[in-house]
Design an enzyme around this catalytic site. Structure first.
Site, PDB file in Angstrom:
ATOM      1  N   GLU A  68      48.326  56.607  42.930  1.00 30.61           N
ATOM      2  CA  GLU A  68      47.013  56.659  42.291  1.00 30.61           C
ATOM      3  C   GLU A  68      47.084  56.681  40.768  1.00 30.61           C
ATOM      4  O   GLU A  68      46.191  56.168  40.114  1.00 30.61           O
ATOM      5  CB  GLU A  68      46.158  57.815  42.814  1.00 30.61           C
ATOM      6  CG  GLU A  68      46.610  59.190  42.453  1.00 30.61           C
ATOM      7  CD  GLU A  68      45.741  60.278  43.058  1.00 30.61           C
ATOM      8  OE1 GLU A  68      44.530  60.075  43.187  1.00 30.61           O
ATOM      9  OE2 GLU A  68      46.281  61.343  43.400  1.00 30.61           O
ATOM     10  N   LYS A 114      36.534  61.137  40.805  1.00 35.87           N
ATOM     11  CA  LYS A 114      37.016  62.395  41.374  1.00 35.87           C
ATOM     12  C   LYS A 114      36.169  62.882  42.542  1.00 35.87           C
ATOM     13  O   LYS A 114      36.677  63.422  43.502  1.00 35.87           O
ATOM     14  CB  LYS A 114      37.055  63.469  40.293  1.00 35.87           C
ATOM     15  CG  LYS A 114      37.674  64.755  40.811  1.00 35.87           C
ATOM     16  CD  LYS A 114      38.489  65.446  39.774  1.00 35.87           C
ATOM     17  CE  LYS A 114      39.239  66.614  40.355  1.00 35.87           C
ATOM     18  NZ  LYS A 114      40.485  66.216  41.017  1.00 35.87           N
ATOM     19  N   TRP A 154      30.357  54.824  38.318  1.00 37.26           N
ATOM     20  CA  TRP A 154      31.408  54.313  39.203  1.00 37.26           C
ATOM     21  C   TRP A 154      30.720  53.231  40.035  1.00 37.26           C
ATOM     22  O   TRP A 154      29.825  53.525  40.840  1.00 37.26           O
ATOM     23  CB  TRP A 154      31.955  55.429  40.087  1.00 37.26           C
ATOM     24  CG  TRP A 154      33.151  55.007  40.890  1.00 37.26           C
ATOM     25  CD1 TRP A 154      34.443  54.982  40.457  1.00 37.26           C
ATOM     26  CD2 TRP A 154      33.171  54.563  42.257  1.00 37.26           C
ATOM     27  NE1 TRP A 154      35.270  54.544  41.470  1.00 37.26           N
ATOM     28  CE2 TRP A 154      34.511  54.272  42.587  1.00 37.26           C
ATOM     29  CE3 TRP A 154      32.195  54.378  43.231  1.00 37.26           C
ATOM     30  CZ2 TRP A 154      34.904  53.819  43.840  1.00 37.26           C
ATOM     31  CZ3 TRP A 154      32.573  53.918  44.483  1.00 37.26           C
ATOM     32  CH2 TRP A 154      33.919  53.646  44.775  1.00 37.26           C
ATOM     33  N   ARG A 168      33.936  61.481  37.003  1.00 35.79           N
ATOM     34  CA  ARG A 168      33.157  61.010  38.149  1.00 35.79           C
ATOM     35  C   ARG A 168      33.011  59.491  38.166  1.00 35.79           C
ATOM     36  O   ARG A 168      32.476  58.932  39.143  1.00 35.79           O
ATOM     37  CB  ARG A 168      31.759  61.652  38.142  1.00 35.79           C
ATOM     38  CG  ARG A 168      31.798  63.162  38.249  1.00 35.79           C
ATOM     39  CD  ARG A 168      30.401  63.724  38.223  1.00 35.79           C
ATOM     40  NE  ARG A 168      29.654  63.372  39.411  1.00 35.79           N
ATOM     41  CZ  ARG A 168      29.646  64.058  40.536  1.00 35.79           C
ATOM     42  NH1 ARG A 168      30.370  65.150  40.628  1.00 35.79           N
ATOM     43  NH2 ARG A 168      28.930  63.673  41.567  1.00 35.79           N
ATOM     44  N   LYS A 182      50.167  60.709  44.940  1.00 37.18           N
ATOM     45  CA  LYS A 182      50.118  60.983  43.491  1.00 37.18           C
ATOM     46  C   LYS A 182      50.669  59.796  42.714  1.00 37.18           C
ATOM     47  O   LYS A 182      50.103  59.380  41.725  1.00 37.18           O
ATOM     48  CB  LYS A 182      50.938  62.222  43.130  1.00 37.18           C
ATOM     49  CG  LYS A 182      50.370  63.567  43.466  1.00 37.18           C
ATOM     50  CD  LYS A 182      49.188  64.025  42.649  1.00 37.18           C
ATOM     51  CE  LYS A 182      47.905  63.569  43.281  1.00 37.18           C
ATOM     52  NZ  LYS A 182      47.263  64.438  44.226  1.00 37.18           N
ATOM     53  N   HIS A 184      62.376  53.714  62.786  1.00 36.71           N
ATOM     54  CA  HIS A 184      61.444  52.982  63.665  1.00 36.71           C
ATOM     55  C   HIS A 184      60.714  51.873  62.914  1.00 36.71           C
ATOM     56  O   HIS A 184      59.647  51.438  63.335  1.00 36.71           O
ATOM     57  CB  HIS A 184      60.459  53.968  64.300  1.00 36.71           C
ATOM     58  CG  HIS A 184      61.155  54.996  65.141  1.00 36.71           C
ATOM     59  ND1 HIS A 184      61.685  54.703  66.375  1.00 36.71           N
ATOM     60  CD2 HIS A 184      61.454  56.287  64.887  1.00 36.71           C
ATOM     61  CE1 HIS A 184      62.265  55.791  66.862  1.00 36.71           C
ATOM     62  NE2 HIS A 184      62.140  56.764  65.979  1.00 36.71           N
ATOM     63  N   ASN A 186      22.797  58.588  40.909  1.00 33.92           N
ATOM     64  CA  ASN A 186      24.097  58.682  41.591  1.00 33.92           C
ATOM     65  C   ASN A 186      23.812  58.634  43.086  1.00 33.92           C
ATOM     66  O   ASN A 186      23.021  59.438  43.584  1.00 33.92           O
ATOM     67  CB  ASN A 186      24.773  60.016  41.203  1.00 33.92           C
ATOM     68  CG  ASN A 186      25.961  60.340  42.089  1.00 33.92           C
ATOM     69  OD1 ASN A 186      26.617  59.448  42.608  1.00 33.92           O
ATOM     70  ND2 ASN A 186      26.231  61.622  42.268  1.00 33.92           N
ATOM     71  N   GLY A 187      24.445  57.678  43.789  1.00 34.18           N
ATOM     72  CA  GLY A 187      24.204  57.568  45.230  1.00 34.18           C
ATOM     73  C   GLY A 187      24.065  56.111  45.607  1.00 34.18           C
ATOM     74  O   GLY A 187      24.432  55.213  44.828  1.00 34.18           O
ATOM     75  N   CYS A 231      29.777  58.579  39.799  1.00 33.24           N
ATOM     76  CA  CYS A 231      28.679  58.579  38.840  1.00 33.24           C
ATOM     77  C   CYS A 231      28.331  60.000  38.424  1.00 33.24           C
ATOM     78  O   CYS A 231      28.294  60.912  39.237  1.00 33.24           O
ATOM     79  CB  CYS A 231      27.413  57.915  39.367  1.00 33.24           C
ATOM     80  SG  CYS A 231      27.605  56.185  39.725  1.00 33.24           S
ATOM     81  N   GLU A 243      51.811  63.447  50.054  1.00 32.84           N
ATOM     82  CA  GLU A 243      51.127  63.808  48.810  1.00 32.84           C
ATOM     83  C   GLU A 243      51.863  63.237  47.594  1.00 32.84           C
ATOM     84  O   GLU A 243      51.232  62.740  46.657  1.00 32.84           O
ATOM     85  CB  GLU A 243      51.005  65.339  48.737  1.00 32.84           C
ATOM     86  CG  GLU A 243      50.433  65.917  47.452  1.00 32.84           C
ATOM     87  CD  GLU A 243      49.019  65.467  47.124  1.00 32.84           C
ATOM     88  OE1 GLU A 243      48.367  64.802  47.956  1.00 32.84           O
ATOM     89  OE2 GLU A 243      48.565  65.756  46.000  1.00 32.84           O
TER      90      GLU A 243
HETATM   91  C1  F6R Z   1      43.905  62.628  45.122  1.00 30.19           C
HETATM   92  C2  F6R Z   1      42.548  63.148  45.196  1.00 30.19           C
HETATM   93  C3  F6R Z   1      41.690  62.697  46.311  1.00 30.19           C
HETATM   94  C4  F6R Z   1      40.833  63.869  46.824  1.00 30.19           C
HETATM   95  C5  F6R Z   1      39.824  63.350  47.875  1.00 30.19           C
HETATM   96  C6  F6R Z   1      39.017  64.489  48.471  1.00 30.19           C
HETATM   97  O1  F6R Z   1      44.606  63.148  44.035  1.00 30.19           O
HETATM   98  O2  F6R Z   1      42.134  63.920  44.362  1.00 30.19           O
HETATM   99  O3  F6R Z   1      42.435  62.135  47.330  1.00 30.19           O
HETATM  100  O4  F6R Z   1      41.679  64.839  47.367  1.00 30.19           O
HETATM  101  O5  F6R Z   1      38.977  62.435  47.280  1.00 30.19           O
HETATM  102  O6  F6R Z   1      38.281  65.152  47.502  1.00 30.19           O
HETATM  103  P1  F6R Z   1      37.701  66.598  47.756  1.00 30.19           P
HETATM  104  O7  F6R Z   1      38.853  67.525  47.903  1.00 30.19           O
HETATM  105  O8  F6R Z   1      36.883  66.904  46.533  1.00 30.19           O
HETATM  106  O9  F6R Z   1      36.881  66.532  48.997  1.00 30.19           O
END
Ligand code: F6R
Length: 612
Positions: free
Chosen positions: A492, A607, A75, A27, A489, A508, A101-102, A2, A485
């Site tokens: 997501e 994000k 969100w 957000r 990527k 395994h 937001n919260g 949010c 990672e």
């Molecule tokens: C993946 C991604 C998330 C963030 C996670 C932590 O591409 O961006 O997995 O890495 O939500 O976010 P931060 O780094 O802001 O604590």
């Protein structure tokens, strides 16, 4: 999670709110809404889905003369993403609105009480209770009513409140969700995050928990929620500018941010090392030599991509400094028995600096006496303010929801930390340290040169695999977290199911999955575990698997074994994770684009994860 924006001043408010929401859309994008004062009433507009839907509704009011209002991008937590659940939420009279937001944890009890008192609810959200609760306390002063209402509230909130009865005033308050004021002559802004403020000001004031802000056209003031007394706040200057948070001709923020990595890495190490002597300085750690030598253990705490950076750092720190390192996912760390004291250095890693679980871990660690040094990208964010020290990554604003440049800058920060601690503990010989520093200094230019080719080659591979349903990523050593990672990527942004595995773990269990429909991407730099990875890939090949390999230039074995390959220049072995993640970022980007996915705003994600 949010985004909130608010403005009061001499400019027209609607374009400012829309611009702010555009910059906060990362957000959350389940719905968007805004409200402004129109005559003696409030005009409220809301639309489900992305901001564009709201914008289309607003064509006729864009030019409204109003100069005070609030906006929100959602969100969803409580209640599905419908228009009725979109913010702003109103009280029974429609003359008071709240954006939030919260999570209001006791919303159910409050809602039942308010209903019993005759309040009529029109949404399923937790937020709506705030509007009715403030209404319940409202006589002639909004600030008093907000303070009284918030005393009854449990949970996290950043809120903006507007009341038609006091049409020159915005009230905002914060508890455990971020809120920052932008101050300038002739007007003030409030926002969940700095990018929304940048077109108008770089002068900001961070609200702390349990603080309330009162914004008017020519003034702003911060009060303590508990007693209403004024709090003296520092105005800080942010060295980001508005264009840093724009696409600059790229199709997506993610692509722009991938290409920004050489510059971002350079900004992260610049001024912290001397290539002539190989000396590294990290004064922000704020610990004397004796204290640093007293550190017996390092504990790394993070979520998602930031957790992957921590996993790489474990390899580096244990190898080069010789201190035991444990790595935790923050949501696990905060609920397990922690064995921490002042001899443990706890490092929360976070791009946003607002991630709820990481922040909770930080607070626990501090309570137990540990030294907390965060690695973070956002100046003034909650995690930085609560840490004893912060090593900033200078990645600039990261807008694409999938983290790219923040990740490689986190790795750069950890590499610097490894060199710094190795220097202090005398565990890295000066000659080796100098070589490692030199390798880092040379890295941005190498990346700059390689990026266009990597994009091209990744695009060709993407075309062959865009219809896949599953993917396996394999790596060993410090490239094992890069496999994780790469898989994250891909899943997501393209919604393809992908798993990252330590290559040695394949037999395994996961090897049972291998068939022509399960592409396997293996990372095979010429490092100490190269031969082992090659053997693991042979095992996949023997089972008719389709193999993509990323390895070192000139490696004939890879070219023979793999159906597709990408070759990278040889650099100092320790820096391989930074280089090897680049083709994986491109591959996921290109696959997602081919599948028509929304790269910058993947479904269900936000994000900045400010709720548990
Ligand atoms: C993946 C991604 C998330 C963030 C996670 C932590 O591409 O961006 O997995 O890495 O939500 O976010 P931060 O780094 O802001 O604590």
């Amino acid at each position: 999670m949010c985004g909130i924006v608010g403005y009061v001043g001499h400019r027209k408010v609607v374009p400012i709110l829309l611009e702010g929401l555009k910059r906060l859309e990362y957000r959350g994008y389940d719905s968007a809404g805004l409200v402004y004062v129109s005559g003696d009433k409030l005009a409220k507009h809301r639309a489900r889905g992305k901001l564009i839907n709201l914008e289309e509704m607003l064509d006729e009011v864009r030019d409204s003369a109003s100069h005070i209002g609030l906006g929100h991008t959602r969100w969803a937590t409580h209640g599905p993403p419908t228009e009725a659940n979109a913010h702003p939420h109103s009280d029974c009279t429609g003359r008071l609105v709240v954006v939030h937001n919260g999570i209001i944890e006791n919303y159910h009890v409050l809602r039942e009480k308010l209903k019993a008192n005759g309040h009529v609810f029109t949404s399923e959200t937790d937020t709506e209770v705030l509007a009715h609760l403030i209404e319940e306390h409202l006589k002639d002063d909004l600030v008093t009513a907000v303070r009284q209402a918030l005393k009854k509230v449990e949970g996290s909130y950043a809120i903006g409140v507007l009341w038609a009865g006091q049409p020159d005033t915005l009230v905002a308050a914060r508890n455990q969700s971020p809120l920052v004021l932008g101050v300038q002559e002739g007007g003030s802004l409030l926002a969940s995050d700095i990018p929304a403020l940048l077109p108008y000001t770089n002068q900001v004031v961070f609200l702390e928990d349990q603080e309330l802000a009162v914004l008017k056209e020519g003034s702003w003031q911060v009060l303590r929620l508990s007693n209403g007394k004024p709090v003296k706040k520092e105005v800080q200057t942010i060295d980001w500018n508005a264009s840093m948070a724009e696409k600059a001709g790229f199709k997506h923020f993610m692509l722009k941010e991938i290409f920004e990595q050489p510059q971002a890495i350079l900004s992260t190490f610049r001024g912290r090392l001397d290539p002539e002597t190989g000396k590294v300085e990290l004064p922000e750690i704020g610990l004397g030599l004796a204290e640093l030598k007293n550190i017996k253990r390092i504990s790394l705490v993070a979520c998602g991509t930031s957790w992957h950076a921590a996993l790489v750092a474990k390899y580096w720190l244990e190898k080069w400094v010789g201190i035991p390192v444990e790595v935790d996912i923050a949501s696990e760390f905060r609920y397990r028995r922690l064995l921490l004291d002042e001899t443990v250095m706890v490092i929360p890693i976070s791009q946003s600096g607002e991630t709820a679980d990481t922040l909770a871990g930080l607070r626990l660690a501090k309570k137990m006496g540990a030294r907390v040094i965060s690695i973070c990208n956002v100046v003034g964010s909650t995690i930085t303010r609560e840490s004893h020290g912060t090593i900033y990554t200078h990645a600039g604003p990261e807008i694409g929801v999938a983290s790219t440049k923040a990740f490689t800058c986190q790795l750069t920060a950890f590499y610097l930390l490894t060199l710094y601690l190795g220097q202090i503990h005398g565990t890295i010989k000066p000659k080796e340290r100098k070589a490692m520093v030199k390798a880092l200094v040379e890295l941005p230019a190498i990346m700059e040169e390689e990026l266009p080719r990597l994009q091209q080659e990744s695009a060709a591979i993407a075309a062959a695999f865009a219809d896949s349903r599953d993917f396996l990523y394999l790596g060993r050593g410090s490239c094992f977290p890069i496999a994780l990672e790469g898989a994250l990527k891909l899943k997501e942004i393209s919604y393809i199911h992908a798993e990252g595995y330590a290559a040695g773990e394949l037999k395994h269990g996961p090897i049972a999955l291998i068939d022509r429909d399960m592409p396997v991407l293996a990372l095979a730099p010429k490092d100490g575990v190269y031969e082992k990875v090659v053997s693991n890939v042979e095992e996949v090949k023997a089972r008719n698997g389709r193999i993509i390999m990323v390895g070192s230039k000139g490696d004939r074995t890879i070219q023979r074994m793999a159906e597709h390959f990408i070759l990278l220049p040889k650099i100092h072995e320790e820096l391989n994770p930074i280089l090897y993640v680049l083709p994986l970022q491109f591959l996921s980007y290109e696959i997602a684009s081919l599948r028509g996915c929304d790269v910058d705003q993947p479904r269900n994600l936000a994000k900045s994860v400010t709720v548990e």
